[in-house]
Design a protein around this motif. Structure first.
Motif, mmCIF file in Angstrom:
data_model
loop_
_atom_site.group_PDB
_atom_site.id
_atom_site.type_symbol
_atom_site.label_atom_id
_atom_site.label_comp_id
_atom_site.label_asym_id
_atom_site.label_seq_id
_atom_site.Cartn_x
_atom_site.Cartn_y
_atom_site.Cartn_z
ATOM 1 N N LEU A 82 0.837 -1.198 0.000
ATOM 2 C CA LEU A 82 0.000 0.000 0.000
ATOM 3 C C LEU A 82 0.872 1.248 0.000
ATOM 4 C CD1 LEU A 82 -2.585 -1.097 2.720
ATOM 5 C CD2 LEU A 82 -2.795 -1.308 0.237
ATOM 6 N N ASP A 83 0.327 2.313 -0.569
ATOM 7 C CA ASP A 83 1.030 3.597 -0.591
ATOM 8 C C ASP A 83 1.299 4.048 0.840
ATOM 9 O OD1 ASP A 83 1.694 6.374 -0.726
ATOM 10 O OD2 ASP A 83 0.650 6.524 -2.650
ATOM 11 N N LYS A 85 1.546 6.839 2.064
ATOM 12 C CA LYS A 85 0.735 7.990 2.462
ATOM 13 C C LYS A 85 -0.537 7.568 3.196
ATOM 14 C CE LYS A 85 2.470 10.997 -1.141
ATOM 15 N NZ LYS A 85 2.206 11.656 -2.410
ATOM 16 N N MET A 86 -0.966 6.329 3.001
ATOM 17 C CA MET A 86 -2.148 5.833 3.718
ATOM 18 C C MET A 86 -1.893 5.746 5.220
ATOM 19 S SD MET A 86 -3.553 2.799 1.240
ATOM 20 C CE MET A 86 -4.959 2.474 2.309
ATOM 21 N N MET A 107 -7.332 -1.737 9.488
ATOM 22 C CA MET A 107 -7.521 -1.189 8.151
ATOM 23 C C MET A 107 -9.017 -1.253 7.837
ATOM 24 S SD MET A 107 -4.362 -0.576 7.148
ATOM 25 C CE MET A 107 -4.619 -0.225 5.432
ATOM 26 N N THR A 110 -13.287 -1.304 1.614
ATOM 27 C CA THR A 110 -14.111 -0.381 0.838
ATOM 28 C C THR A 110 -15.566 -0.391 1.289
ATOM 29 O OG1 THR A 110 -14.397 -2.087 -0.850
ATOM 30 C CG2 THR A 110 -12.655 -0.455 -1.221
ATOM 31 N N SER A 126 6.181 2.671 0.236
ATOM 32 C CA SER A 126 5.080 1.738 0.452
ATOM 33 C C SER A 126 5.207 1.002 1.784
ATOM 34 C CB SER A 126 5.025 0.716 -0.692
ATOM 35 O OG SER A 126 6.202 -0.074 -0.683
#
Length: 192
Positions: A82-83, A85-86, A107, A110, A126
């Motif tokens: 995952l990026d 930034k998350m 986490m 969606t 990441s």
């Protein structure tokens, strides 16, 4: 005797298959910190409950659960990159106090479901997480003793069957009266 709606207190050692055919202890519940659960309410693996059904205080147990009946096969698709930034905090910086290799972080999927993910690697851009249960792919061997049993109270059963879920704040309400900005007003989190 252990049956549906019985509060069970037990101690155990949990072993998994290790190197060279020797078992390794993964976790244990002690007399100081026993496992306490309500039987038949979905709090434990079905095969765990099946193995303890009918037992009484003072009885010992020793049983195995195949990985298929425990946490299933280890799924390599459950490992995601995952990026980074998350995982930034409110100040726009990487949250190294919460996100480090070996730590479990919540986490959100969606569809709003909260799942636990193990941080397995942190790179420049990441974060690699593993969504598999830590015991996925493992055959389990429980050895222990029933310490006590008692009938669950109506209040305990109600709390298990109808846990408080705060609006749609996903557990971010802190009950400090400041509000989380996401709460839709359940009336129980002091953030309305």
């Amino acid at each position: 005797m252990i049956q549906k709606e019985t509060v069970v207190t037990c101690i155990y050692e949990l072993y998994v298959d290790g190197e060279n055919g020797k078992e390794e202890m993964m976790e244990k519940a002690t007399r100081e910190h026993p496992l306490v659960y309500c039987h038949g309410e979905g709090m434990m693996l079905p095969k765990f409950e099946e193995a303890l059904e009918g037992k009484k205080a003072g009885e010992k147990f020793d049983f195995r659960i195949d990985h298929q009946d425990a946490y299933g096969e280890y799924d390599t698709d459950g490992v995601k990159s995952l990026d980074k930034k998350m995982f930034f905090n409110g100040d726009g910086e990487f949250d190294s106090e919460r996100v480090f290799v070996g730590n479990v972080v919540p986490m959100q999927t969606t569809d709003g479901q909260i799942v636990n993910a193990m941080v397995v690697e942190i790179n420049e851009d990441s974060v690699m997480i593993d969504l598999n249960h830590p015991l996925a792919g493992e055959n389990l061997h429980f050895v222990g003793e029933i310490i006590s049993t008692r009938e669950a109270t109506e209040a305990e059963l109600d709390a298990i069957r109808h846990p408080h879920k705060c609006g749609h704040c996903h557990g971010n309400c802190h009950g400090d009266g400041e509000g989380c900005g996401d709460c839709e007003g359940c009336g129980d989190c002091n953030n309305d």
